[in-house]
Write a protein that holds these residues in place. Structure first.
Motif, PDB file in Angstrom:
ATOM      1  N   MET A   1       0.846  -1.195   0.000  1.00  0.00           N
ATOM      2  CA  MET A   1       0.000   0.000   0.000  1.00  0.00           C
ATOM      3  C   MET A   1       0.881   1.243   0.000  1.00  0.00           C
ATOM      4  SD  MET A   1      -2.790   1.230   2.865  1.00  0.00           S
ATOM      5  CE  MET A   1      -3.660  -0.325   2.821  1.00  0.00           C
ATOM      6  N   SER A   2       0.621   2.166  -0.929  1.00  0.00           N
ATOM      7  CA  SER A   2       1.427   3.380  -1.019  1.00  0.00           C
ATOM      8  C   SER A   2       1.116   4.314   0.147  1.00  0.00           C
ATOM      9  CB  SER A   2       1.143   4.093  -2.340  1.00  0.00           C
ATOM     10  OG  SER A   2      -0.143   4.671  -2.319  1.00  0.00           O
ATOM     11  N   PRO A   3       2.061   5.218   0.471  1.00  0.00           N
ATOM     12  CA  PRO A   3       1.799   6.178   1.558  1.00  0.00           C
ATOM     13  C   PRO A   3       0.551   7.026   1.300  1.00  0.00           C
ATOM     14  CG  PRO A   3       4.133   6.162   0.995  1.00  0.00           C
ATOM     15  CD  PRO A   3       3.448   5.323  -0.033  1.00  0.00           C
ATOM     16  N   ASP A   4       0.314   7.422   0.032  1.00  0.00           N
ATOM     17  CA  ASP A   4      -0.858   8.236  -0.266  1.00  0.00           C
ATOM     18  C   ASP A   4      -2.149   7.476   0.010  1.00  0.00           C
ATOM     19  OD1 ASP A   4       0.587  10.423  -0.951  1.00  0.00           O
ATOM     20  OD2 ASP A   4       0.279  10.275  -3.111  1.00  0.00           O
ATOM     21  N   VAL A   5      -2.187   6.207  -0.357  1.00  0.00           N
ATOM     22  CA  VAL A   5      -3.389   5.409  -0.109  1.00  0.00           C
ATOM     23  C   VAL A   5      -3.596   5.243   1.392  1.00  0.00           C
ATOM     24  CG1 VAL A   5      -4.442   3.130  -0.383  1.00  0.00           C
ATOM     25  CG2 VAL A   5      -3.306   4.230  -2.326  1.00  0.00           C
ATOM     26  N   ARG A   6      -2.505   5.047   2.130  1.00  0.00           N
ATOM     27  CA  ARG A   6      -2.632   4.900   3.589  1.00  0.00           C
ATOM     28  C   ARG A   6      -3.202   6.184   4.200  1.00  0.00           C
ATOM     29  NH1 ARG A   6       2.185   3.689   4.349  1.00  0.00           N
ATOM     30  NH2 ARG A   6       1.931   1.436   4.180  1.00  0.00           N
ATOM     31  N   ILE A   7      -2.681   7.336   3.769  1.00  0.00           N
ATOM     32  CA  ILE A   7      -3.189   8.615   4.276  1.00  0.00           C
ATOM     33  C   ILE A   7      -4.657   8.784   3.884  1.00  0.00           C
ATOM     34  CG2 ILE A   7      -3.004  11.127   4.053  1.00  0.00           C
ATOM     35  CD1 ILE A   7       0.022  10.727   3.667  1.00  0.00           C
ATOM     36  N   ALA A   8      -4.986   8.405   2.642  1.00  0.00           N
ATOM     37  CA  ALA A   8      -6.366   8.544   2.167  1.00  0.00           C
ATOM     38  C   ALA A   8      -7.316   7.738   3.026  1.00  0.00           C
ATOM     39  CB  ALA A   8      -6.453   8.114   0.707  1.00  0.00           C
ATOM     40  N   ARG A   9      -6.931   6.525   3.395  1.00  0.00           N
ATOM     41  CA  ARG A   9      -7.837   5.686   4.182  1.00  0.00           C
ATOM     42  C   ARG A   9      -7.981   6.195   5.611  1.00  0.00           C
ATOM     43  NH1 ARG A   9      -6.258  -0.061   1.287  1.00  0.00           N
ATOM     44  NH2 ARG A   9      -7.641   0.290  -0.506  1.00  0.00           N
ATOM     45  N   TRP A  10      -6.909   6.701   6.184  1.00  0.00           N
ATOM     46  CA  TRP A  10      -7.025   7.322   7.498  1.00  0.00           C
ATOM     47  C   TRP A  10      -7.913   8.564   7.425  1.00  0.00           C
ATOM     48  CZ3 TRP A  10      -6.301   5.280  12.002  1.00  0.00           C
ATOM     49  CH2 TRP A  10      -5.360   4.256  12.170  1.00  0.00           C
ATOM     50  N   THR A  11      -7.765   9.319   6.340  1.00  0.00           N
ATOM     51  CA  THR A  11      -8.597  10.509   6.154  1.00  0.00           C
ATOM     52  C   THR A  11     -10.059  10.115   5.984  1.00  0.00           C
ATOM     53  OG1 THR A  11      -6.742  11.658   5.099  1.00  0.00           O
ATOM     54  CG2 THR A  11      -8.938  12.574   4.752  1.00  0.00           C
ATOM     55  N   GLY A  12     -10.313   9.061   5.206  1.00  0.00           N
ATOM     56  CA  GLY A  12     -11.677   8.577   5.044  1.00  0.00           C
ATOM     57  C   GLY A  12     -12.281   8.132   6.361  1.00  0.00           C
ATOM     58  N   THR A  13     -11.475   7.509   7.212  1.00  0.00           N
ATOM     59  CA  THR A  13     -11.960   7.088   8.530  1.00  0.00           C
ATOM     60  C   THR A  13     -12.365   8.296   9.368  1.00  0.00           C
ATOM     61  OG1 THR A  13     -10.523   5.131   8.477  1.00  0.00           O
ATOM     62  CG2 THR A  13     -11.358   5.822  10.626  1.00  0.00           C
ATOM     63  N   ALA A  14     -11.526   9.348   9.356  1.00  0.00           N
ATOM     64  CA  ALA A  14     -11.846  10.566  10.106  1.00  0.00           C
ATOM     65  C   ALA A  14     -13.091  11.243   9.543  1.00  0.00           C
ATOM     66  CB  ALA A  14     -10.663  11.532  10.062  1.00  0.00           C
ATOM     67  N   TYR A  15     -13.213  11.243   8.211  1.00  0.00           N
ATOM     68  CA  TYR A  15     -14.371  11.869   7.560  1.00  0.00           C
ATOM     69  C   TYR A  15     -15.649  11.100   7.897  1.00  0.00           C
ATOM     70  CZ  TYR A  15     -15.941  15.147   3.893  1.00  0.00           C
ATOM     71  OH  TYR A  15     -16.511  16.183   3.198  1.00  0.00           O
ATOM     72  N   LEU A  16     -15.572   9.781   7.907  1.00  0.00           N
ATOM     73  CA  LEU A  16     -16.725   8.967   8.279  1.00  0.00           C
ATOM     74  C   LEU A  16     -17.112   9.223   9.734  1.00  0.00           C
ATOM     75  CD1 LEU A  16     -18.782   6.721   7.688  1.00  0.00           C
ATOM     76  CD2 LEU A  16     -17.012   5.048   8.326  1.00  0.00           C
ATOM     77  N   ALA A  17     -16.103   9.305  10.611  1.00  0.00           N
ATOM     78  CA  ALA A  17     -16.382   9.595  12.021  1.00  0.00           C
ATOM     79  C   ALA A  17     -17.060  10.953  12.159  1.00  0.00           C
ATOM     80  CB  ALA A  17     -15.085   9.564  12.821  1.00  0.00           C
ATOM     81  N   LEU A  18     -16.600  11.939  11.379  1.00  0.00           N
ATOM     82  CA  LEU A  18     -17.215  13.258  11.405  1.00  0.00           C
ATOM     83  C   LEU A  18     -18.705  13.177  11.063  1.00  0.00           C
ATOM     84  CD1 LEU A  18     -17.210  16.383  11.326  1.00  0.00           C
ATOM     85  CD2 LEU A  18     -16.308  16.231   8.996  1.00  0.00           C
TER      86      LEU A  18
END
Length: 226
Positions: free
Chosen positions: A1-18
């Motif tokens: 998994m590329s660093p960008d994809v890892r950041i994207a998924r963490w960001t998606g998790t935060a966005y979903l939590a929001l």
């Protein structure tokens, strides 16, 4: 998994939590406490369901944390290719967070007055509690300007880089404009029908949930070759 994809998924998790914290805190808990027609009922609800009032404040703060995390994640994804969009998303997202902090502060004040009516000016606890909730609602109302503004650079990044579906970018930009118009029309013409105003935010709802799903499942596309 590329660093960008890892950041994207963490960001998606935060966005979903929001999104989830917002639904529970603003759409589920707050209506069970706040009665716009009967200020005394709001004060009674806070006394009889003090635990629910405190839970509502906790969810308000969770919204702030998730919003800040999502804004930082999107900044990290955008900054290399579109630094202006990255800065705009982060700035508008953090302003959203500060706005919700203001709402949380008034909810805390209302809870304290309900628990100790002597804190209310003129000993009118019901009026003070109702005013606290009304002020919290007002923070959300004016904050919708920035709820819309942060979607616009997000959409522009997608359209201009194609690292996420361009059609999603257009939907987000349309949704951002709709949110801003909703806030302006609600302030300038409060007599407009609520369903009409709500229609303006439909593209934003579609675009944000699509964005969350894309970030969590796909992440982000690799940069295009020049």
């Amino acid at each position: 998994m590329s660093p960008d994809v890892r950041i994207a998924r963490w960001t998606g998790t935060a966005y979903l939590a929001l999104a989830l914290f917002g639904v529970v805190g603003f759409l589920v808990i707050r209506p069970r406490l706040h009665s716009e027609e009967d200020p005394a009922a709001t004060s009674i609800n806070l006394v009889e369901q003090a635990w629910l009032g405190h839970l509502g404040i906790a969810f308000e703060l969770l919204i702030v944390i998730a919003q800040a995390a999502a804004a930082l994640g999107l900044y990290a994804l955008f900054r290399a290719e579109r630094p202006v969009a990255a800065y705009a998303v982060a700035a508008f997202g953090m302003t959203n967070a500060v706005t919700i902090l203001g709402s949380a502060a008034f909810l805390i004040l209302a809870s304290q007055v309900a628990a100790d009516p002597g804190l209310a000016p003129g000993n009118d606890a019901a009026a003070a509690v109702a005013l606290g909730f009304s002020a919290a609602d007002a923070f959300w109302a004016v904050g919708s300007v920035f709820f819309g503004l942060w979607l616009m650079p997000m959409g522009w990044f997608m359209v201009s880089t194609r690292r996420m579906p361009p059609v999603l970018g257009w939907i987000l930009m349309a949704g951002g404009i709709g949110y801003v118009l909703n806030a302006l029309l609600s302030a300038a013409a409060p007599g407009l029908p609520a369903p009409l105003l709500d229609m303006l935010t439909i593209p934003a709802t579609i675009g944000e949930f699509w964005t969350i799903g894309y970030l969590l499942i796909r992440g982000i596309r690799a940069p295009r070759a020049d």
